[in-house]
Design a protein around this motif. Structure first.
Motif, PDB file in Angstrom:
ATOM      1  N   SER A 168     -16.417  -0.093  -0.389  1.00 58.14           N
ATOM      2  CA  SER A 168     -16.727   1.317  -0.620  1.00 58.14           C
ATOM      3  C   SER A 168     -15.460   2.110  -0.896  1.00 58.14           C
ATOM      4  N   GLU A 169     -14.417   1.902  -0.061  1.00 56.16           N
ATOM      5  CA  GLU A 169     -13.150   2.603  -0.279  1.00 56.16           C
ATOM      6  C   GLU A 169     -12.517   2.155  -1.603  1.00 56.16           C
ATOM      7  N   ALA A 170     -12.590   0.865  -1.871  1.00 56.28           N
ATOM      8  CA  ALA A 170     -12.024   0.337  -3.118  1.00 56.28           C
ATOM      9  C   ALA A 170     -12.684   0.993  -4.320  1.00 56.28           C
ATOM     10  N   TRP A 203      -3.709   4.358  -8.156  1.00 56.17           N
ATOM     11  CA  TRP A 203      -5.031   4.362  -7.523  1.00 56.17           C
ATOM     12  C   TRP A 203      -5.773   3.058  -7.792  1.00 56.17           C
ATOM     13  N   LEU A 230      -7.751  -2.986  -1.620  1.00 50.49           N
ATOM     14  CA  LEU A 230      -8.911  -2.803  -0.746  1.00 50.49           C
ATOM     15  C   LEU A 230     -10.043  -3.772  -1.116  1.00 50.49           C
ATOM     16  N   SER A 237       0.824  -1.204   0.000  1.00 50.15           N
ATOM     17  CA  SER A 237       0.000   0.000   0.000  1.00 50.15           C
ATOM     18  C   SER A 237       0.860   1.255   0.000  1.00 50.15           C
ATOM     19  N   ARG A 290     -13.069  -4.114   1.638  1.00 44.24           N
ATOM     20  CA  ARG A 290     -13.406  -2.725   1.961  1.00 44.24           C
ATOM     21  C   ARG A 290     -13.927  -2.092   0.668  1.00 44.24           C
ATOM     22  N   GLY A 344      -7.085   0.334  -5.115  1.00 44.38           N
ATOM     23  CA  GLY A 344      -8.453  -0.186  -5.112  1.00 44.38           C
ATOM     24  C   GLY A 344      -8.486  -1.699  -5.109  1.00 44.38           C
ATOM     25  N   ASP A 361     -14.061   3.943  -4.476  1.00 47.81           N
ATOM     26  CA  ASP A 361     -13.621   5.342  -4.594  1.00 47.81           C
ATOM     27  C   ASP A 361     -12.285   5.433  -5.329  1.00 47.81           C
ATOM     28  N   PHE A 362     -11.309   4.611  -4.922  1.00 53.45           N
ATOM     29  CA  PHE A 362     -10.002   4.642  -5.590  1.00 53.45           C
ATOM     30  C   PHE A 362     -10.107   4.174  -7.041  1.00 53.45           C
TER      31      PHE A 362
END
Length: 817
Positions: A349-351, A335, A342, A312, A347, A339, A353-354
């Motif tokens: 939702s975070e994945a 990015w 993640l 990461s 994860r 993702g 986003d990226f």
């Protein structure tokens, strides 16, 4: 392996196009040099010139655009510089500019164009007698050949370049060439040798004060150790690599180096990259070679949290550097891979986003090769979140992004022991599965039909992409001779078997539209029966082919037969995939009869690539060729004379036999005669590598590329050649990739149809079958598929010829009319 984990296998192609997804591909030495200070060679302003010329300014602007990741723009500026240098009779500088143009092409995935450009640069370097420039060009040709998968040629170019660099005592260039040779050795599974070569490259890079190249060699060395399952050594090498890359100035080398380090840590966390055959077990011999120091794969999996943080942090650093440089490509990858990490940590939702940030960056620079990856990742994340409609939209966007770069993708991901099916097939399988499930739950027949159209289009795209990968060029995508919505003849059904992990789906296209039939058989079982059948059906002494022939019939034909009888279907056109490409459908058995007793058959690679129009009836001119004498290490064929005489009695035409069957004579006949049928009664081999597929002439092996070029002599005609027959061709058992080349034979050869054999029997019955096929073909009312059916049925009824090993190996490919 599930699809979320498959995505983890995508890696940055540091030797080819940066956007293409490949599994941890080694960093090219030229890439390091570019980041350290520009292109590998810079145009030299003539002595006494104080003000840079227009060509020099174009070179500098090309360098600037390249470091921004704007490869197309860089190529334009360097192309202009090359033209200006040529106008001013500066061949050395022109060659240097062309080297840079080729590198920009390669980053865009245009490997063939890069190779053509480098050949021009090589001619110029040899013209001026500059041995070091020649060595540089040969090195670049080596990298380009490696990118296209021709590793033997790559090693040859790089070895020649190294010889020149050593003779001229140029250790800086040697360091570059050794790094690139290491990349080739890894692709050839010569990993221990590659480890030594990378070490020598780094030593010379340090000695000649090339920190970016030294860091590059260190990264590649660490990845080679990981590939060799030397886990603890790989981890220590990665720690050194991380320090060295972080110490570089913010640059192209730093961002892409950190990306590869992140990917390597991710692989280490997962127990190492997948080995060929899927095994990550270390042998006792491995332990002896490394002194027993390496930790096990399991121990690295247990250290997952620390390695995850290293991965990461590496991606974050890559993103930060890329942002400072304005390099949207590197941003997109950093990015996107964050993702991916993640995603596997659930994860979602975070994945997402990226991943969306990665997609936007890819869109900003029009990079469909990386956009494809992130749209696919978006689709998975939406699907697991229960947003199936949105997921389907993302799948469709991913497919749209993939279409224009399929060939570039196929030549751009030449990484660590991974094939096209590892990288692209999972995407199409996932799309087809999703759409088929939606079609099965549609609320109306009309809605189901709409979903099935999307399934068909996805399958067609997949089949075309596979052929592009096999033949190593994009020629097949340009042969769009048929609209898929054109109605089929009433007596014809096109069947797409879609092999999914948990089931088989048969997508059937008839004059009445599309239908689907679900069959409860897992992919592994289907593959096993197909392999068993193909091996057994060639054994004339045994009836052991019957059980698998009946099992395959139950899955592939029985679900369709009642509907086909009701619709009056008599011609079955198969668009097979995987293991089904290498089996003779004609010999499937219902317990009483073979399929050929009921249906005329043809095999096509894709409907879009098949010209299904009926031929112009008449008597086409025949060119017959054959070998009865040994040639090129192959035995003579004793029944060729009988076969060729029977065909010529029907059609006449020209004959090239034995010593007359030489390449110049073939080219002359094809060019000067209005040939409609080419019949080749000589050994032919369809290999898993298209470059190794050939038929035997007296003077040489004629490879498929050469055959395609010769038939290309006929392209001035309004219609292509009608039929190419290879009556003694062979395709290896259980080689799906070779079978792919078999099904695409007509497309590659530039003919509307091909008649070829999966295996060859040198006996009189084979000659009788071929002669009967041509005899039936003289009837204007008989299609090629029916002509072959009647020839096979005739032989089947003769005493001693009823075993399918005698007649089932013949397959009609592409146009069946």
């Amino acid at each position: 392996m599930d699809f979320m984990n498959r995505m983890r296998q995508a890696r940055i192609p540091m030797t080819t196009c940066f956007g293409l997804a490949v599994r941890m591909v080694t960093l090219s030495a030229l890439s390091a040099l570019l980041i350290a200070g520009g292109p590998p060679v810079q145009a030299q302003t003539p002595v006494g010139t104080q003000v840079p010329s227009e060509a020099d300014r174009e070179m500098q602007e090309g360098k600037r655009r390249f470091t921004e990741g704007a490869f197309v723009e860089a190529a334009k500026h360097w192309t202009e510089a090359a033209w200006l240098f040529g106008e001013r009779l500066r061949p050395r500088e022109q060659s240097q500019a062309l080297i840079n143009v080729a590198h920009a092409y390669q980053q865009e995935g245009q490997v063939r164009r890069a190779q053509e450009t480098l050949q021009r640069a090589l001619a110029l370097s040899e013209q001026v007698g500059d041995r070091m420039l020649t060595a540089t060009v040969l090195g670049r040709l080596g990298v380009a050949s490696h990118s296209s998968g021709n590793h033997a040629q790559a090693a040859d170019h790089l070895t020649k370049a190294l010889t020149l660099a050593r003779e001229e005592k140029k250790p800086a260039l040697q360091a570059t060439l050794l790094n690139d040779l290491g990349n080739v050795l890894v692709s050839r599974y010569e990993t221990p040798e590659a480890i030594d070569v990378y070490a020598e490259s780094k030593h010379l890079a340090v000695q000649t004060k090339q920190p970016a190249l030294a860091a590059t060699a260190q990264v590649n060395w660490a990845m080679a150790l990981l590939e060799d399952q030397q886990f603890s050594e790989a981890e220590r090498a990665l720690e050194v690599a991380s320090k060295e890359v972080r110490a570089l100035e913010d640059s192209y080398a730093k961002s892409y180096g950190m990306l590869n380090i992140g990917l390597a840590y991710d692989d280490l966390r997962s127990g190492g990259p997948p080995r060929k055959g899927g095994s990550i077990e270390r042998t006792a011999e491995d332990g002896k070679r490394t002194g027993g120091k390496s930790q096990s794969a399991a121990s690295y999996k247990s250290a997952s949290a620390a390695l995850l943080k290293h991965a990461s942090d590496s991606f974050v650093t890559a993103a930060q550097v890329a942002t400072k440089l304005g390099d949207a490509r590197a941003q997109s990858y950093a990015w996107g891979y964050l993702g991916s990490l993640l995603e596997r940590e659930r994860r979602y939702s975070e994945a997402l986003d990226f991943t969306r940030k990665a997609s936007l960056a890819a869109q900003r620079i029009n990079a469909p090769e990386s956009l494809y990856l992130w749209q696919w990742q978006t689709a998975r994340l939406l699907k697991v979140s229960g947003k199936e409609d949105e997921a389907i939209g993302a799948y469709q966007r991913a497919m749209a992004a993939l279409k224009p770069i399929r060939y570039e993708y196929s030549v751009g991901y030449q990484g660590r022991h991974h094939s096209f099916r590892d990288q692209v097939a999972p995407f199409f399988t996932e799309v087809e599965d999703t759409l088929l499930r939606r079609a099965a739950t549609a609320n109306s027949a009309e809605q189901a039909q709409q979903w099935l159209v999307q399934v068909r289009d996805a399958v067609e795209s997949f089949r075309i992409a596979e052929l592009q990968d096999y033949f190593g060029d994009d020629c097949v995508s340009k042969i769009r001779v048929r609209n898929l919505d054109e109605p089929l003849p009433a007596n014809t059904a096109v069947v797409y078997p879609i092999i999914l992990p948990d089931r088989l789906e048969l997508l059937v296209n008839t004059a009445g539209g599309l239908r689907r039939y679900g069959v409860s058989v897992e992919a592994d079982r289907l593959t096993q029966e197909a392999r068993t059948f193909r091996k057994a059906v060639q054994d004339r002494r045994s009836q052991s082919f019957l059980p698998p022939a009946q099992a395959l019939y139950k899955w592939l034909v029985a679900p369709l037969q009642r509907d086909f009888l009701a619709m009056g279907v008599t011609t079955l056109v198969m668009v097979p995939e995987g293991p089904l490409r290498s089996i003779p459908i004609a010999a499937l058995h219902d317990g009483r009869h073979f399929v050929i007793d009921t249906f005329a058959l043809a095999v096509i690679p894709s409907m879009q690539l098949t010209d299904a129009r009926p031929p112009e009836r008449g008597r086409p001119q025949l060119l017959s060729m054959g070998l009865t004498e040994p040639a090129q290490g192959f035995s003579g064929l004793s029944h060729v004379t009988t076969e060729v005489q029977a065909i010529r009695a029907l059609y006449g035409g020209r004959l090239l036999m034995d010593t007359q069957l030489v390449l110049p004579a073939m080219e002359r006949e094809l060019k000067e005669q209005n040939v409609g049928i080419v019949h080749i009664a000589s050994h032919g081999v369809i290999d898993s590598n298209a470059r190794d597929s050939f038929f035997v002439a007296h003077d040489e092996k004629v490879f498929l590329d050469r055959l395609s070029q010769m038939v290309g002599l006929l392209q001035h005609r309004q219609t292509p050649i009608e039929l190419i027959a290879l009556s003694a061709s062979e395709t290896p058992v259980a080689d799906d990739r070779a079978a792919l080349g078999f099904t695409g034979l007509a497309v590659k050869a530039g003919a509307r149809s091909a008649l070829a054999t999966l295996w060859y029997r040198d006996d009189l019955a084979t000659s009788e079958l071929v002669a009967e096929f041509y005899r039936q073909l003289r009837d204007p009312s008989v299609t090629k598929a029916v002509a072959l059916q009647r020839a096979q049925q005739k032989l089947l009824l003769e005493a001693g010829h009823d075993h399918p090993s005698v007649w089932a190996g013949f397959v009609l490919l592409s146009n069946w009319m």
